[in-house]
Motif scaffolding. Structure first.
Motif, PDB file in Angstrom:
ATOM      1  N   MET A   1      -3.307  -7.257  -0.598  1.00 54.66           N
ATOM      2  CA  MET A   1      -2.799  -6.241  -1.520  1.00 54.66           C
ATOM      3  C   MET A   1      -3.365  -6.482  -2.910  1.00 54.66           C
ATOM      4  O   MET A   1      -3.272  -7.586  -3.432  1.00 54.66           O
ATOM      5  N   ALA A   2      -3.947  -5.435  -3.520  1.00 53.92           N
ATOM      6  CA  ALA A   2      -4.648  -5.584  -4.788  1.00 53.92           C
ATOM      7  C   ALA A   2      -3.716  -5.996  -5.914  1.00 53.92           C
ATOM      8  O   ALA A   2      -4.118  -6.724  -6.822  1.00 53.92           O
ATOM      9  N   THR A   3      -2.477  -5.516  -5.911  1.00 45.78           N
ATOM     10  CA  THR A   3      -1.540  -5.918  -6.963  1.00 45.78           C
ATOM     11  C   THR A   3      -1.333  -7.418  -6.949  1.00 45.78           C
ATOM     12  O   THR A   3      -1.357  -8.077  -7.991  1.00 45.78           O
ATOM     13  N   ALA A   4      -1.124  -7.970  -5.791  1.00 44.34           N
ATOM     14  CA  ALA A   4      -0.959  -9.418  -5.683  1.00 44.34           C
ATOM     15  C   ALA A   4      -2.234 -10.134  -6.120  1.00 44.34           C
ATOM     16  O   ALA A   4      -2.182 -11.191  -6.753  1.00 44.34           O
ATOM     17  N   HIS A   5      -3.400  -9.542  -5.809  1.00 40.60           N
ATOM     18  CA  HIS A   5      -4.666 -10.159  -6.195  1.00 40.60           C
ATOM     19  C   HIS A   5      -4.807 -10.225  -7.710  1.00 40.60           C
ATOM     20  O   HIS A   5      -5.244 -11.244  -8.257  1.00 40.60           O
ATOM     21  N   LEU A   6      -4.406  -9.159  -8.404  1.00 40.35           N
ATOM     22  CA  LEU A   6      -4.500  -9.157  -9.856  1.00 40.35           C
ATOM     23  C   LEU A   6      -3.630 -10.237 -10.465  1.00 40.35           C
ATOM     24  O   LEU A   6      -4.047 -10.962 -11.365  1.00 40.35           O
ATOM     25  N   GLY A 124       3.035 -13.590  -0.422  1.00 39.78           N
ATOM     26  CA  GLY A 124       3.583 -13.384   0.916  1.00 39.78           C
ATOM     27  C   GLY A 124       4.453 -12.146   1.044  1.00 39.78           C
ATOM     28  O   GLY A 124       4.957 -11.855   2.131  1.00 39.78           O
ATOM     29  N   LEU A 125       4.643 -11.417  -0.057  1.00 38.88           N
ATOM     30  CA  LEU A 125       5.509 -10.241  -0.023  1.00 38.88           C
ATOM     31  C   LEU A 125       4.864  -9.094   0.753  1.00 38.88           C
ATOM     32  O   LEU A 125       3.681  -8.785   0.555  1.00 38.88           O
ATOM     33  N   ASP A 126       5.627  -8.453   1.596  1.00 37.55           N
ATOM     34  CA  ASP A 126       5.232  -7.219   2.257  1.00 37.55           C
ATOM     35  C   ASP A 126       5.549  -6.082   1.278  1.00 37.55           C
ATOM     36  O   ASP A 126       6.691  -5.656   1.158  1.00 37.55           O
ATOM     37  N   TRP A 127       4.538  -5.604   0.557  1.00 33.22           N
ATOM     38  CA  TRP A 127       4.776  -4.636  -0.517  1.00 33.22           C
ATOM     39  C   TRP A 127       5.283  -3.297   0.018  1.00 33.22           C
ATOM     40  O   TRP A 127       6.175  -2.684  -0.573  1.00 33.22           O
ATOM     41  N   GLN A 128       4.722  -2.842   1.134  1.00 32.92           N
ATOM     42  CA  GLN A 128       5.226  -1.597   1.727  1.00 32.92           C
ATOM     43  C   GLN A 128       6.663  -1.779   2.197  1.00 32.92           C
ATOM     44  O   GLN A 128       7.501  -0.878   2.072  1.00 32.92           O
ATOM     45  N   GLY A 129       6.960  -2.973   2.747  1.00 33.25           N
ATOM     46  CA  GLY A 129       8.330  -3.268   3.146  1.00 33.25           C
ATOM     47  C   GLY A 129       9.259  -3.311   1.955  1.00 33.25           C
ATOM     48  O   GLY A 129      10.426  -2.882   2.037  1.00 33.25           O
ATOM     49  N   ALA A 130       8.767  -3.829   0.807  1.00 31.79           N
ATOM     50  CA  ALA A 130       9.585  -3.865  -0.411  1.00 31.79           C
ATOM     51  C   ALA A 130       9.933  -2.455  -0.867  1.00 31.79           C
ATOM     52  O   ALA A 130      11.063  -2.199  -1.321  1.00 31.79           O
ATOM     53  N   PRO A 181       1.251  -0.640 -10.219  1.00 31.93           N
ATOM     54  CA  PRO A 181       0.923  -0.830  -8.800  1.00 31.93           C
ATOM     55  C   PRO A 181      -0.571  -0.701  -8.538  1.00 31.93           C
ATOM     56  O   PRO A 181      -1.297  -0.039  -9.293  1.00 31.93           O
ATOM     57  N   SER A 182      -1.032  -1.341  -7.486  1.00 32.87           N
ATOM     58  CA  SER A 182      -2.421  -1.163  -7.063  1.00 32.87           C
ATOM     59  C   SER A 182      -2.606   0.257  -6.546  1.00 32.87           C
ATOM     60  O   SER A 182      -1.655   0.927  -6.130  1.00 32.87           O
ATOM     61  N   SER A 183      -3.853   0.718  -6.564  1.00 33.37           N
ATOM     62  CA  SER A 183      -4.140   2.062  -6.052  1.00 33.37           C
ATOM     63  C   SER A 183      -3.854   2.156  -4.570  1.00 33.37           C
ATOM     64  O   SER A 183      -3.535   3.231  -4.049  1.00 33.37           O
ATOM     65  N   GLU A 184      -3.957   1.011  -3.858  1.00 33.90           N
ATOM     66  CA  GLU A 184      -3.650   1.011  -2.424  1.00 33.90           C
ATOM     67  C   GLU A 184      -2.165   1.228  -2.159  1.00 33.90           C
ATOM     68  O   GLU A 184      -1.783   1.791  -1.141  1.00 33.90           O
ATOM     69  N   LEU A 185      -1.323   0.773  -3.076  1.00 34.55           N
ATOM     70  CA  LEU A 185       0.122   0.912  -2.883  1.00 34.55           C
ATOM     71  C   LEU A 185       0.619   2.283  -3.307  1.00 34.55           C
ATOM     72  O   LEU A 185       1.340   2.950  -2.553  1.00 34.55           O
ATOM     73  N   ALA A 186       0.237   2.723  -4.506  1.00 30.34           N
ATOM     74  CA  ALA A 186       0.738   4.004  -5.010  1.00 30.34           C
ATOM     75  C   ALA A 186      -0.144   4.516  -6.135  1.00 30.34           C
ATOM     76  O   ALA A 186      -0.638   3.739  -6.957  1.00 30.34           O
ATOM     77  N   ASP A 187      -0.310   5.823  -6.194  1.00 32.33           N
ATOM     78  CA  ASP A 187      -1.100   6.479  -7.231  1.00 32.33           C
ATOM     79  C   ASP A 187      -0.153   7.146  -8.224  1.00 32.33           C
ATOM     80  O   ASP A 187       0.491   8.147  -7.898  1.00 32.33           O
ATOM     81  N   PRO A 188      -0.015   6.614  -9.449  1.00 36.61           N
ATOM     82  CA  PRO A 188       0.930   7.181 -10.419  1.00 36.61           C
ATOM     83  C   PRO A 188       0.668   8.651 -10.764  1.00 36.61           C
ATOM     84  O   PRO A 188       1.574   9.338 -11.231  1.00 36.61           O
TER      85      PRO A 188
END
Length: 282
Positions: A1-6, A124-130, A181-188
Motif C-alpha cells: 500500500m502506497a500510503t504505508a510506503h510513504l 501490517g494494517l489491512d487498509w481496505q479492511g480499516a 490517502p494513497s491514490s490506490e486507496l482513495a481519490d479525493p
C-alpha cells in the motif's frame, strides 16, 4: 500500500538518523494492551468498550460522550489506540452541544511503544479492511441514536478519514489532520462528504502530509465539487495537535520540538465549526 510506503520511507529516514535516540531499538515488537498505554487524563474518562461486527470480523471500539448526539468516529495515529487518541476523543465529545465519539481499534488491541513498532503495525494494517471498520463504526453510531456521523483522524487516521469521505457513503463530514490517502486507496477528487484538512508548514513526511501533499489534496478537493477547506499552520510540524505531557515527550524523542497552542486552539475552533455545520449538535 502506497500510503504505508510513504510513511515507511519518512520513518526509516528518522530511524537511521545519527541523531535518533531510538535507532538502536530492537525490531522485535513489544506491544501493550490499550489500557496499559493510557495516560491519566483518558484513563479516568467514562469510556464504554463495545464490540462491532462487520462481515465475519468483530472488533473492539471505545465510546465516550452524550447518547443520541451527533457521532464522530475518531481514528488513531500509527501508535494504536493509546492515551492521546483517547484524549482527542474526550475533547471532541465535549465540543459544541456535545458529540458521541467512537474510536475503532484498527490494530485489534495492539499499541506501539516506539517508532519502529508503530511502523511495523502500520505496515501490517489491512487498509481496505480499516475502511470497512470505519463504515461499520459509522453505521453503529447511526443505529444507536446519532442522526449524523462524521469521521476525523490523525496521521494514519487522517489519511483514512479522507478515504472514508470518498468510500463510505454514510459519512456526513470529515476533518483530517496531517495525512492523505494513497491514490490506490482513495481519490479525493471523488469525495462525497465535505472535507476539512489540517497540516503543519514544517511537516517533513514528504508526499503524505507535507505542504506539497496538502496543496495536492486541495487541488483534488477543488475538482470534487464538495465543500472543503485545507489549512496550513505556520511554524508547526507533524502531530502538532498532540499536547499532553506524555505526547510532547514522545514528540521530542522524534525530533519534533514545536509547541504552538494558538495553532492548536485555532484548529479545534475550525474543527468545531465544520462538524457543527454539517452534523449539528444536540
Amino acid at each position: 500500500m502506497a500510503t504505508a510506503h510513504l510513511l515507511r520511507r519518512a520513518s526509516s529516514a528518522f530511524l537511521f538518523s545519527t541523531t535518533n535516540p531510538l535507532r538502536s531499538c530492537s525490531p522485535l515488537v513489544r506491544l501493550q494492551h490499550p489500557r496499559a498505554a493510557m495516560a491519566t487524563d483518558s484513563s479516568t474518562a467514562p469510556f464504554q468498550k463495545i464490540q462491532i461486527q462487520r462481515e465475519d470480523t468483530t472488533f473492539d471500539a471505545y465510546v465516550v460522550g452524550k447518547e443520541n448526539a451527533p457521532g464522530i468516529v475518531v481514528l488513531q495515529e500509527w501508535w494504536g489506540v493509546d492515551y492521546e487518541i483517547k484524549n482527542h476523543a474526550i475533547h471532541i465529545s465535549q465540543l459544541g452541544g456535545g458529540y458521541r465519539a467512537l474510536i475503532p481499534d484498527l490494530y485489534r488491541g495492539k499499541v506501539a511503544l516506539d517508532v519502529a513498532e508503530a511502523q511495523h503495525l502500520m505496515e501490517g494494517l489491512d487498509w481496505q479492511g480499516a475502511v470497512k471498520d470505519i463504515q461499520a463504526s459509522v453505521k453503529w453510531l447511526k443505529s444507536n441514536g446519532s442522526p449524523k456521523v462524521g469521521v476525523t483522524g490523525y496521521c494514519m487516521g487522517g489519511a483514512l478519514s479522507i478515504a472514508s469521505g470518498v468510500l463510505v457513503p454514510e459519512v456526513d463530514a470529515v476533518v483530517a489532520f496531517y495525512g492523505t490517502p494513497s491514490s490506490e486507496l482513495a481519490d479525493p477528487s471523488k469525495a462525497k462528504a465535505p472535507i476539512q484538512a489540517h497540516f503543519g508548514e514544517h511537516d517533513s513526511f514528504v508526499g503524505f502530509s507535507d505542504v506539497t501533499a496538502a496543496k495536492s489534496l486541495e487541488e483534488k478537493l477543488k475538482s470534487s465539487g464538495i465543500p472543503y477547506e485545507v489549512h496550513i499552520y505556520p511554524g508547526c510540524s507533524h502531530a502538532f495537535m498532540n499536547t499532553s505531557p506524555e505526547a510532547l515527550k514522545r514528540k521530542k524523542g522524534m525530533g519534533l520540538t514545536d509547541e504552538n497552542q494558538e495553532a492548536v486552539d485555532l484548529a479545534w475552533s475550525r474543527f468545531s465549526s465544520w462538524m457543527g455545520r454539517f452534523l449539528g449538535s444536540a
